[in-house]
Motif scaffolding. Structure first.
Motif, mmCIF file in Angstrom:
data_model
loop_
_atom_site.group_PDB
_atom_site.id
_atom_site.type_symbol
_atom_site.label_atom_id
_atom_site.label_comp_id
_atom_site.label_asym_id
_atom_site.label_seq_id
_atom_site.Cartn_x
_atom_site.Cartn_y
_atom_site.Cartn_z
ATOM 1 N N TYR A 54 0.877 -1.168 0.000
ATOM 2 C CA TYR A 54 0.000 0.000 0.000
ATOM 3 C C TYR A 54 0.912 1.215 0.000
ATOM 4 N N SER A 75 -7.827 -10.424 -10.204
ATOM 5 C CA SER A 75 -7.462 -9.487 -11.271
ATOM 6 C C SER A 75 -5.987 -9.161 -11.128
ATOM 7 N N ILE A 77 -3.671 -6.404 -13.196
ATOM 8 C CA ILE A 77 -3.712 -5.371 -14.227
ATOM 9 C C ILE A 77 -2.454 -4.522 -14.123
ATOM 10 N N HIS A 90 4.746 -2.621 -13.613
ATOM 11 C CA HIS A 90 3.846 -2.015 -12.621
ATOM 12 C C HIS A 90 2.547 -2.807 -12.644
ATOM 13 N N HIS A 92 -1.043 -4.175 -10.230
ATOM 14 C CA HIS A 92 -1.898 -4.244 -9.050
ATOM 15 C C HIS A 92 -2.718 -5.531 -9.151
ATOM 16 N N ALA A 93 -2.965 -6.151 -7.996
ATOM 17 C CA ALA A 93 -3.699 -7.421 -8.001
ATOM 18 C C ALA A 93 -4.738 -7.451 -6.900
ATOM 19 N N GLY A 104 -5.799 -6.953 -1.539
ATOM 20 C CA GLY A 104 -5.065 -6.567 -2.734
ATOM 21 C C GLY A 104 -4.329 -5.262 -2.594
ATOM 22 N N ILE B 74 -17.355 -6.125 -10.367
ATOM 23 C CA ILE B 74 -16.357 -5.054 -10.401
ATOM 24 C C ILE B 74 -15.271 -5.377 -11.420
ATOM 25 N N LEU C 44 -5.114 1.225 -13.487
ATOM 26 C CA LEU C 44 -4.671 1.035 -12.099
ATOM 27 C C LEU C 44 -4.078 2.346 -11.612
ATOM 28 N N GLY C 45 -3.882 2.472 -10.302
ATOM 29 C CA GLY C 45 -3.280 3.692 -9.794
ATOM 30 C C GLY C 45 -3.568 3.904 -8.328
ATOM 31 N N PHE C 71 -6.518 5.318 -1.443
ATOM 32 C CA PHE C 71 -6.690 3.935 -1.873
ATOM 33 C C PHE C 71 -5.732 3.606 -3.019
ATOM 34 N N GLU C 72 -5.300 2.374 -3.074
ATOM 35 C CA GLU C 72 -4.777 1.833 -4.319
ATOM 36 C C GLU C 72 -5.970 1.560 -5.243
ATOM 37 N N VAL C 73 -5.888 1.950 -6.502
ATOM 38 C CA VAL C 73 -6.878 1.510 -7.490
ATOM 39 C C VAL C 73 -6.364 0.189 -8.049
ATOM 40 N N ILE C 74 -6.992 -0.899 -7.614
ATOM 41 C CA ILE C 74 -6.493 -2.235 -7.961
ATOM 42 C C ILE C 74 -6.991 -2.645 -9.337
ATOM 43 N N SER C 75 -8.239 -2.354 -9.622
ATOM 44 C CA SER C 75 -8.749 -2.570 -10.982
ATOM 45 C C SER C 75 -9.698 -1.439 -11.306
ATOM 46 N N SER C 94 -12.116 -1.565 -8.044
ATOM 47 C CA SER C 94 -11.812 -2.123 -6.724
ATOM 48 C C SER C 94 -10.681 -1.303 -6.126
ATOM 49 N N GLY C 96 -8.005 -0.596 -2.828
ATOM 50 C CA GLY C 96 -7.286 -1.272 -1.747
ATOM 51 C C GLY C 96 -6.923 -0.311 -0.632
#
Lengths: 146, 146, 146
Positions: A54, A75, A77, A90, A92-93, A104, B74, C44-45, C71-75, C94, C96
């Motif tokens: 994080y 996921s 991505i 890079h 994210h999962a 995730g 999602i 992602l981001g 937040f992490e943007v996971i998807s 989603s 994180g």
């Protein structure tokens, strides 16, 4: 270990990571061997362990957690761009547990079991990551603006 | 039931699954009718019920849970490959609940409400799944290695 | 604010949203400026805040929650189609948290920090959303059926 199998379809490649294969290291090795300068990917599969982070925007540091259990990779991505001239992954999962709850974040490491199935699309251009002073991260260097 | 509408753009297809449509069965029927030999997809939407599984790597069995509630879909990521010569859908999904918590895993069944929007990209080659003794699963048979 | 940078590769575009950029508004502005008539995307981001909704299929209303944390943007999966003739963004995400738990649903708003990296693929056709009486939503109007 770098154990993946793959198949090319023009500028797309399907990759199968094997049990024991570490995703970030193996995909980086693939990208170096194949001279990838920019690509995007999405995937799914299963892993036996993960290191997931994080990004703390106040300390500007990644907080990394070691997770040792079998997860579904729900996921996966991300992209591959150049950092200091070399391919940098890079990703994210989101990871699914035995009770179907989901964890995730930013992927530091994923060890496949039994496999990760990844679809990767290469572009015939180079995209680089450059340091961003505000965040302390290396962001994509893209030339156009509205 | 197989109620989807779709539109083709070259090797890509956008599919809209209707309320009551079961995703795995309908996408398999679509892939058979369209002679899909390999494709990848991503999607989003809503479902009124789901059967979601976790692969237990010790027993080598899927543990399947029946979920009867309205979820946001999602993420819905996967592929279609040939298993015993016929199209076989492999999909993982993350599902959002009323309180914004997320569940997910391997998709056994998803019943759309009001819709699932799926983008599918076909490849003009065949990719098969072959049995893997170690995991007990059928994995993608891809010819190349680094 | 509309602060994104981007790079085109044929019918694909990689977009980098900046800190403070609101995703839905900025992507809509991009799609209008670029005359997008249909596109799909994945990304992602990270974000500093979000408004995320759950569609209640009984009341047929979105229930929207304001989330003010990093937040992490996971998807981040979705599409751009035409609604009343103008580009309309449909996205699910989603997200994180610091403890790696995941929340998510239908995206009403995402404010990037430090960035969202989005891969968008345009199609050279128009796809429209049309009202669906049963759900009360505007669904993709796709011409073909099996």
């Amino acid at each position: 270990m770098c154990l993946m199998h793959f198949q090319r379809f023009g500028d797309r490649t399907e990759i199968r990571f094997e049990s024991g294969d570490e995703f970030i290291g193996s995909l980086t090795a693939f990208a170096q061997a194949e001279s990838v300068t920019f690509a995007v990917f999405s995937g799914l599969g299963g892993v036996r362990s993960a290191r997931i982070a994080y990004f703390n925007s106040e300390t500007r540091e990644y907080e990394t957690h070691e997770l040792n259990e079998q997860f579904e990779v729900i996921s996966l991505i991300g992209n591959v761009a150049l950092r200091d001239g070399k391919p940098f992954v890079h990703a994210h999962a989101s990871l699914g547990r035995k009770d179907l709850s989901v964890m995730g974040g930013h992927v530091m490491e994923l060890v496949a079991r039994p496999t990760i199935e990844l679809w990767l699309r290469r572009e015939a251009v180079a995209v680089s990551r450059v340091p961003d002073d505000e965040s302390g991260l290396a962001l994509l260097d893209l030339p156009e603006r509205l």
